[in-house]
Write a protein that holds these residues in place. Sequence first.
Motif, mmCIF file in Angstrom:
data_model
loop_
_atom_site.group_PDB
_atom_site.id
_atom_site.type_symbol
_atom_site.label_atom_id
_atom_site.label_comp_id
_atom_site.label_asym_id
_atom_site.label_seq_id
_atom_site.Cartn_x
_atom_site.Cartn_y
_atom_site.Cartn_z
ATOM 1 N N SER A 72 22.769 -21.087 12.000
ATOM 2 C CA SER A 72 22.669 -19.981 11.053
ATOM 3 C C SER A 72 21.219 -19.536 10.878
ATOM 4 C CB SER A 72 23.269 -20.435 9.718
ATOM 5 O OG SER A 72 22.945 -19.547 8.693
ATOM 6 N N ASP A 116 8.566 -15.502 13.564
ATOM 7 C CA ASP A 116 8.853 -15.224 12.164
ATOM 8 C C ASP A 116 8.100 -14.019 11.635
ATOM 9 O OD1 ASP A 116 8.606 -17.021 9.097
ATOM 10 O OD2 ASP A 116 10.354 -16.051 9.982
ATOM 11 N N HIS A 127 16.010 -20.742 5.878
ATOM 12 C CA HIS A 127 16.640 -19.542 6.444
ATOM 13 C C HIS A 127 18.147 -19.762 6.627
ATOM 14 C CE1 HIS A 127 12.395 -19.330 7.734
ATOM 15 N NE2 HIS A 127 12.545 -18.012 7.701
ATOM 16 N N GLY A 128 18.897 -18.670 6.446
ATOM 17 C CA GLY A 128 20.335 -18.732 6.701
ATOM 18 C C GLY A 128 20.994 -19.799 5.847
ATOM 19 N N ARG A 129 21.936 -20.515 6.435
ATOM 20 C CA ARG A 129 22.608 -21.583 5.687
ATOM 21 C C ARG A 129 22.055 -22.960 6.079
ATOM 22 N NH1 ARG A 129 26.360 -18.393 7.631
ATOM 23 N NH2 ARG A 129 27.151 -19.951 9.078
ATOM 24 N N TYR A 130 20.823 -22.994 6.552
ATOM 25 C CA TYR A 130 20.197 -24.277 6.886
ATOM 26 C C TYR A 130 20.180 -25.227 5.678
ATOM 27 C CZ TYR A 130 16.689 -27.629 8.491
ATOM 28 O OH TYR A 130 16.031 -28.778 8.832
ATOM 29 N N ASP A 161 22.238 -25.401 3.143
ATOM 30 C CA ASP A 161 23.600 -25.901 2.961
ATOM 31 C C ASP A 161 23.944 -26.962 4.013
ATOM 32 O OD1 ASP A 161 24.232 -24.457 0.736
ATOM 33 O OD2 ASP A 161 25.349 -22.890 1.792
ATOM 34 N N GLY A 162 23.461 -26.752 5.242
ATOM 35 C CA GLY A 162 23.718 -27.712 6.309
ATOM 36 C C GLY A 162 23.102 -29.067 6.007
ATOM 37 N N LEU A 193 18.023 -18.536 2.082
ATOM 38 C CA LEU A 193 17.535 -17.149 2.219
ATOM 39 C C LEU A 193 18.318 -16.525 3.377
ATOM 40 C CD1 LEU A 193 15.680 -14.892 1.367
ATOM 41 C CD2 LEU A 193 13.883 -15.831 2.807
ATOM 42 N N ASP A 194 19.456 -15.940 3.041
ATOM 43 C CA ASP A 194 20.347 -15.420 4.085
ATOM 44 C C ASP A 194 20.538 -13.913 3.928
ATOM 45 O OD1 ASP A 194 21.946 -15.212 1.870
ATOM 46 O OD2 ASP A 194 23.291 -16.854 2.458
ATOM 47 N N GLU A 195 21.481 -13.377 4.662
ATOM 48 C CA GLU A 195 21.671 -11.921 4.666
ATOM 49 C C GLU A 195 22.057 -11.388 3.291
ATOM 50 O OE1 GLU A 195 22.948 -14.052 6.771
ATOM 51 O OE2 GLU A 195 22.560 -13.398 8.827
ATOM 52 N N HIS A 226 14.476 -11.139 -0.815
ATOM 53 C CA HIS A 226 13.312 -11.969 -1.142
ATOM 54 C C HIS A 226 13.101 -12.007 -2.655
ATOM 55 C CE1 HIS A 226 11.056 -12.055 2.973
ATOM 56 N NE2 HIS A 226 12.346 -12.210 3.117
ATOM 57 N N ASP A 264 12.278 -25.325 5.199
ATOM 58 C CA ASP A 264 12.726 -25.581 6.577
ATOM 59 C C ASP A 264 11.625 -25.426 7.620
ATOM 60 O OD1 ASP A 264 12.568 -22.827 6.391
ATOM 61 O OD2 ASP A 264 14.479 -22.440 7.377
ATOM 62 N N MET A 265 10.667 -24.518 7.373
ATOM 63 C CA MET A 265 9.722 -24.207 8.439
ATOM 64 C C MET A 265 8.376 -23.793 7.862
ATOM 65 S SD MET A 265 11.029 -21.877 11.589
ATOM 66 C CE MET A 265 10.105 -20.455 11.060
ATOM 67 N N GLY A 289 7.277 -19.980 7.416
ATOM 68 C CA GLY A 289 8.415 -19.066 7.261
ATOM 69 C C GLY A 289 8.444 -18.503 5.849
ATOM 70 N N ALA A 290 9.235 -17.462 5.649
ATOM 71 C CA ALA A 290 9.265 -16.801 4.338
ATOM 72 C C ALA A 290 9.666 -17.741 3.201
ATOM 73 C CB ALA A 290 10.201 -15.588 4.383
#
Lengths: 156, 156
Positions: free
Chosen positions: A19, A151, B10-13, B15-16, B36-38, B42, B64-65, B68-69
């Motif tokens: 995702s 990014d 980012h995304g559903r990371y 949740d994962g 932070l998904d679709e 922000h 996560d990174m 990244g944002a």
Amino acid sequence: MNYEIVIVGHGRYPDGVLSALQLLIGTTEGIKAFNLDEQTTHEKFEKQLTELLSEHERVLVFADMTGGAPHQIVSRLVLEGNQPHQYVISSAPLNLMLDLYAKSLTGFEDDTIEGELQHTLTLSKQLIEILPDRMNTNSATAPVPDMTHQDEGDGI
Amino acid sequence: MNYEIVIVGHGRYPDGVLSALQLLIGTTEGIKAFNLDEQTTHEKFEKQLTELLSEHERVLVFADMTGGAPHQIVSRLVLEGNQPHQYVISSAPLNLMLDLYAKSLTGFEDDTIEGELQHTLTLSKQLIEILPDRMNTNSATAPVPDMTHQDEGDGI
């Protein structure tokens, strides 16, 4: 891409990585995620991976945690198969998976991929940081741009 | 637990990661995930984090990174807030998050937490491995057991 990319892990961690990659790169083409979750027995999980490793000569597997069951199972299969172009990277942060997946989209060279994996792994370790930096972290020496260039475009 | 644990990404990371921790430890009590998904602007993401950081004096955020944002936004908020017990760790592999979450369940001491974070971070970097080890990896020197002990009980 010439290398099949595979993510294995506990629960829906692999789906979560997919995702994030979808959001960051805009595609997850050529990546497969194998979740070892409540609905998946170890036997089923191993069978899925066995099939994948027999179907693809060139594979790069990311395992969520060194020593966890997904990592143990896939490592055993790769070692038993003894194929020269199948690799497992474990305990990888997201930025390492992002970087190697992005590179895989244009293809790896068989004679340079091991160097690329090592290089990305070294950079990736330097990117793990603690803030605030009143703590004695590695933030002053970490080379950031190469790992995060994906990014920059859309502010995500 | 005295420190609120938060995962941003980012995304559903996020949740994962929660899903993997649920499987490995059997609980995700006291952790919050901010994807932070679709569906998340922000602005909304920043508002959620601002509220959380103002409500909890002691917070440990995993991003996560690095760069990244999600990391940029939460780092700015933590630096602006200038609270002595709020930390951000970025680009963390799952084993690092697992280990620190498990420790948080019994509570951290304010005067030793920075040392514990640094120690776990150092171990975590050593756990990132490439297989097969015909490549010149760090696998021979990596101290594994402490980071994966949660994984031994039920074979997961």
